[in-house]
Design a protein around this motif. Structure first.
Motif, PDB file in Angstrom:
ATOM      1  N   SER A 355       0.837  -1.204   0.000  1.00 54.11           N
ATOM      2  CA  SER A 355       0.000   0.000   0.000  1.00 54.11           C
ATOM      3  C   SER A 355       0.870   1.251   0.000  1.00 54.11           C
ATOM      4  CB  SER A 355      -0.905   0.010   1.235  1.00 54.11           C
ATOM      5  OG  SER A 355      -0.123   0.214   2.408  1.00 54.11           O
ATOM      6  N   ALA A 356       0.234   2.395  -0.258  1.00 53.36           N
ATOM      7  CA  ALA A 356       0.954   3.670  -0.202  1.00 53.36           C
ATOM      8  C   ALA A 356       1.460   3.932   1.205  1.00 53.36           C
ATOM      9  CB  ALA A 356       0.043   4.806  -0.659  1.00 53.36           C
ATOM     10  N   ASN A 357       0.676   3.580   2.196  1.00 57.95           N
ATOM     11  CA  ASN A 357       1.083   3.751   3.585  1.00 57.95           C
ATOM     12  C   ASN A 357       2.316   2.908   3.896  1.00 57.95           C
ATOM     13  OD1 ASN A 357       0.819   2.575   6.572  1.00 57.95           O
ATOM     14  ND2 ASN A 357      -0.049   4.626   6.565  1.00 57.95           N
ATOM     15  N   GLU A 358       2.309   1.639   3.476  1.00 56.61           N
ATOM     16  CA  GLU A 358       3.449   0.767   3.749  1.00 56.61           C
ATOM     17  C   GLU A 358       4.694   1.227   3.001  1.00 56.61           C
ATOM     18  OE1 GLU A 358       4.841  -3.937   3.531  1.00 56.61           O
ATOM     19  OE2 GLU A 358       2.871  -3.342   2.771  1.00 56.61           O
ATOM     20  N   SER A 359       4.523   1.637   1.733  1.00 50.89           N
ATOM     21  CA  SER A 359       5.658   2.147   0.968  1.00 50.89           C
ATOM     22  C   SER A 359       6.294   3.335   1.676  1.00 50.89           C
ATOM     23  CB  SER A 359       5.197   2.547  -0.433  1.00 50.89           C
ATOM     24  OG  SER A 359       6.249   3.126  -1.172  1.00 50.89           O
ATOM     25  N   SER A 360       5.462   4.201   2.259  1.00 47.04           N
ATOM     26  CA  SER A 360       5.966   5.361   2.993  1.00 47.04           C
ATOM     27  C   SER A 360       6.753   4.937   4.221  1.00 47.04           C
ATOM     28  CB  SER A 360       4.799   6.254   3.417  1.00 47.04           C
ATOM     29  OG  SER A 360       4.106   6.776   2.300  1.00 47.04           O
ATOM     30  N   ARG A 361       6.194   4.018   4.975  1.00 48.47           N
ATOM     31  CA  ARG A 361       6.825   3.607   6.221  1.00 48.47           C
ATOM     32  C   ARG A 361       8.137   2.865   5.993  1.00 48.47           C
ATOM     33  NH1 ARG A 361       4.032   4.222  10.702  1.00 48.47           N
ATOM     34  NH2 ARG A 361       1.829   4.782  10.562  1.00 48.47           N
ATOM     35  N   ARG A 362       8.230   2.111   4.913  1.00 46.55           N
ATOM     36  CA  ARG A 362       9.372   1.226   4.725  1.00 46.55           C
ATOM     37  C   ARG A 362      10.461   1.824   3.849  1.00 46.55           C
ATOM     38  NH1 ARG A 362       7.587  -4.689   3.198  1.00 46.55           N
ATOM     39  NH2 ARG A 362       9.769  -5.038   3.804  1.00 46.55           N
ATOM     40  N   ARG A 446      -4.876   0.116   1.602  1.00 46.10           N
ATOM     41  CA  ARG A 446      -5.061  -1.218   1.053  1.00 46.10           C
ATOM     42  C   ARG A 446      -4.210  -1.425  -0.195  1.00 46.10           C
ATOM     43  NH1 ARG A 446     -11.610  -0.719   1.408  1.00 46.10           N
ATOM     44  NH2 ARG A 446     -11.722  -0.471   3.686  1.00 46.10           N
ATOM     45  N   ALA A 447      -3.691  -2.634  -0.326  1.00 43.70           N
ATOM     46  CA  ALA A 447      -2.910  -2.998  -1.517  1.00 43.70           C
ATOM     47  C   ALA A 447      -3.867  -3.546  -2.561  1.00 43.70           C
ATOM     48  CB  ALA A 447      -1.836  -4.010  -1.152  1.00 43.70           C
ATOM     49  N   VAL A 448      -4.683  -2.651  -3.109  1.00 47.14           N
ATOM     50  CA  VAL A 448      -5.687  -3.004  -4.118  1.00 47.14           C
ATOM     51  C   VAL A 448      -5.651  -1.944  -5.209  1.00 47.14           C
ATOM     52  CG1 VAL A 448      -7.173  -4.172  -2.439  1.00 47.14           C
ATOM     53  CG2 VAL A 448      -7.505  -1.721  -2.887  1.00 47.14           C
ATOM     54  N   ASP A 449      -6.336  -2.228  -6.318  1.00 47.03           N
ATOM     55  CA  ASP A 449      -6.454  -1.219  -7.356  1.00 47.03           C
ATOM     56  C   ASP A 449      -7.284  -0.052  -6.842  1.00 47.03           C
ATOM     57  OD1 ASP A 449      -4.961  -2.246  -9.539  1.00 47.03           O
ATOM     58  OD2 ASP A 449      -6.545  -3.718  -9.913  1.00 47.03           O
ATOM     59  N   MET A 450      -6.860   1.140  -7.168  1.00 46.84           N
ATOM     60  CA  MET A 450      -7.590   2.325  -6.736  1.00 46.84           C
ATOM     61  C   MET A 450      -8.956   2.376  -7.433  1.00 46.84           C
ATOM     62  SD  MET A 450      -4.361   4.977  -6.729  1.00 46.84           S
ATOM     63  CE  MET A 450      -5.354   6.442  -6.400  1.00 46.84           C
ATOM     64  N   PRO A 451      -9.990   2.892  -6.759  1.00 51.48           N
ATOM     65  CA  PRO A 451     -11.360   2.872  -7.305  1.00 51.48           C
ATOM     66  C   PRO A 451     -11.616   3.932  -8.375  1.00 51.48           C
ATOM     67  CG  PRO A 451     -11.358   3.921  -5.158  1.00 51.48           C
ATOM     68  CD  PRO A 451      -9.955   3.422  -5.371  1.00 51.48           C
TER      69      PRO A 451
END
Length: 490
Positions: A355-362, A446-451
């Motif tokens: 996810s974008a959040n995880e990419s930021s954190r890691r 979420r690691a999903v396709d954006m809506p």
């Protein structure tokens, strides 16, 4: 630097009003080094440190490993010191009130950038300036030797001396402010001043500046500053420098009242406008609008936050918005750029894993913004676009992402110690309604396709074959949202 001038450098002491710490930096072209002295007043300190990283470049560098000839003094006498447990610290059991050291030139990466040659010296603060432990929150003075003869210095800090003693002297309220203002000094620097809201701004070109037309650069920069300031309502600095490292190592780095941008000798201001706007929007978003993990900056360890997609990616989205509103780019150009990025993201397998959040954190593990297959710059810009459209749609054109950004800005000006990790979502829901909660969660957490299908259609837009375009069969209300994007709402 001659042996005599080097000796004078170490003996010179600032004759200004008393300050907590005085930093003196002198270029040594013969050895391609900067020679640094840090002197504190009052109680000696038992620890000296260099930064582990530079704000805006989210990776551990350990600048302490780049120092040589480190010597400590107490009341004029040299005292012994030992390296600490990490590469950025020195322990001085007897205490010290002065340290001198050398830093070698490095020009391959922009945050480690220190250039010293016969014509100029440029440096980024964390790479060159350390601090005595316990004194970093008090006032600092920076003195730069004007060498060679006839050199000029440029720095965004408050100037406190004219240079008549051979030094350019500046003042900073604390260590973070001190190292957040890069310095260039030399004889071949070209500069041009312009004013916005009565405040001076400079285009400062160095390294290989001869090819640039500073008039066109200042014209484009002025439009960027004017349009960005309309969003936030003010210019939060006394002066601002666009520092153009012509032919320097790639990238750019934002600062509270300046930016360092690497541009090629063939760069034009028009082609570089979005880059310039990105760095200038950072004057607000990152330098003053910050998550709690970055307020204040801890230079000794990683600052982990899930909001880098906002700090970098949404900044990049607003760079495009600013350029359209300022008449530098067109809506069609920006829609084309966003469409290509939607297509690119949809082909990245890791979008369904990170996810974008995880990419930021890691990012600290990866050492770059796309180390885990999801670039928070690109996905963050797309999230900004999606949230903007959704807020415009759900509020019937009365609100936009501008309202979220301005609310964060207003809160940052009220002395709050950084926004919480949930604050952006709360504001999106506040201005766009409950529907924004699910859209935000899918896009960010979420690691999903954006809506896209859900959001674009209601905003009168469609995506097909890598292209974003206005729908011919959209409702009147949706068409109105599409036509008004990305301009201001009422």
């Amino acid at each position: 630097m001659t042996a005599r001038s080097a000796s004078l450098f170490f003996l010179t002491f600032c004759g200004l009003t008393a300050h907590t710490a005085t930093y003196t930096v002198a270029p040594s072209p013969a050895t391609r080094e900067a020679i640094v002295e840090v002197r504190i007043e009052g109680e000696p300190s038992t620890e000296f440190r260099m930064a582990a990283w530079a704000p805006g470049d989210y990776r551990i560098v350990n600048f302490g490993r780049l120092l040589s000839n480190v010597r400590f003094f107490k009341q004029g006498e040299e005292v012994p010191a030992e390296r600490g447990e990490d590469p950025n610290s020195w322990q001085v059991s007897s205490g010290a009130d002065r340290v001198t050291y050398h830093v070698n030139s490095r020009t391959s990466i922009f945050t480690e950038d220190l250039r010293v040659n016969d014509r100029e010296m440029f440096f980024n603060g964390p790479a060159v300036l350390g601090w005595f432990h316990g004194r970093q929150h008090e006032e600092h003075t920076l003195r730069i030797l004007l060498s060679p003869v006839g050199a000029s210095a440029f720095c965004a800090l408050d100037p406190v001396a004219s240079g008549e003693d051979g030094y350019a002297t500046y003042r900073a309220p604390n260590y973070e402010s001190l190292v957040d203002a890069p310095v260039v000094v030399g004889t071949t620097i070209r500069s041009l001043e312009f004013a916005v809201q009565g405040k001076p701004h400079w285009i400062v070109a160095y390294n290989r500046p001869q090819s640039l037309n500073l008039e066109t650069w200042s014209s484009v920069a002025k439009r960027v500053v004017e349009e960005t300031s309309r969003l936030y309502g003010q210019l939060p600095y006394a002066r601002y420098l666009f520092m153009l490292d012509v032919g320097g190592p790639g990238g750019g780095l934002e600062h509270a009242a300046s930016t360092r941008m690497a541009v090629s000798v063939n760069s034009t201001a028009q082609a570089t406008a979005q880059f310039m706007a990105h760095e200038f929007v950072h004057t607000y978003n990152v330098k003053r609008i910050r998550p709690s993990a970055l307020q204040p900056i801890d230079f000794t360890k990683p600052a982990v936050t899930g909001a880098l997609w906002w700090l970098e990616g949404v900044t990049d989205y607003y760079a495009r918005v600013v350029c359209v509103r300022a008449g530098i780019r067109t809506r069609t150009e920006i829609l084309g750029q966003l469409g290509r990025e939607i297509s690119l993201l949809s082909r990245q397998p890791r979008r369904l894993q990170v996810s974008a959040n995880e990419s930021s954190r890691r990012v600290w593990e990866a050492n770059n913004s796309s180390g885990f297959g999801i670039d928070y710059y690109m996905k963050g810009a797309l999230i900004g676009f999606m949230l903007d459209l959704a807020i415009r749609t759900e509020s019937r054109g009365e609100r936009s992402l501008d309202d979220v950004m301005f609310a964060l800005w207003s809160e940052s000006q009220q002395g709050k110690a950084g926004f919480s990790e949930t604050r952006i979502r709360e504001l999106c829901v506040m201005f766009g309604g409950d529907a924004l909660g699910d859209i935000y969660d899918e896009a960010v957490f979420r690691a999903v396709d954006m809506p896209w299908e859900r959001v674009l259609r209601r905003a009168g837009l469609a995506f097909d074959d890598g292209r974003l375009f206005e729908m011919m069969d959209a409702t009147q209300e949706a068409s109105q949202v599409a036509r008004n994007w990305p301009y201001r709402t009422p």
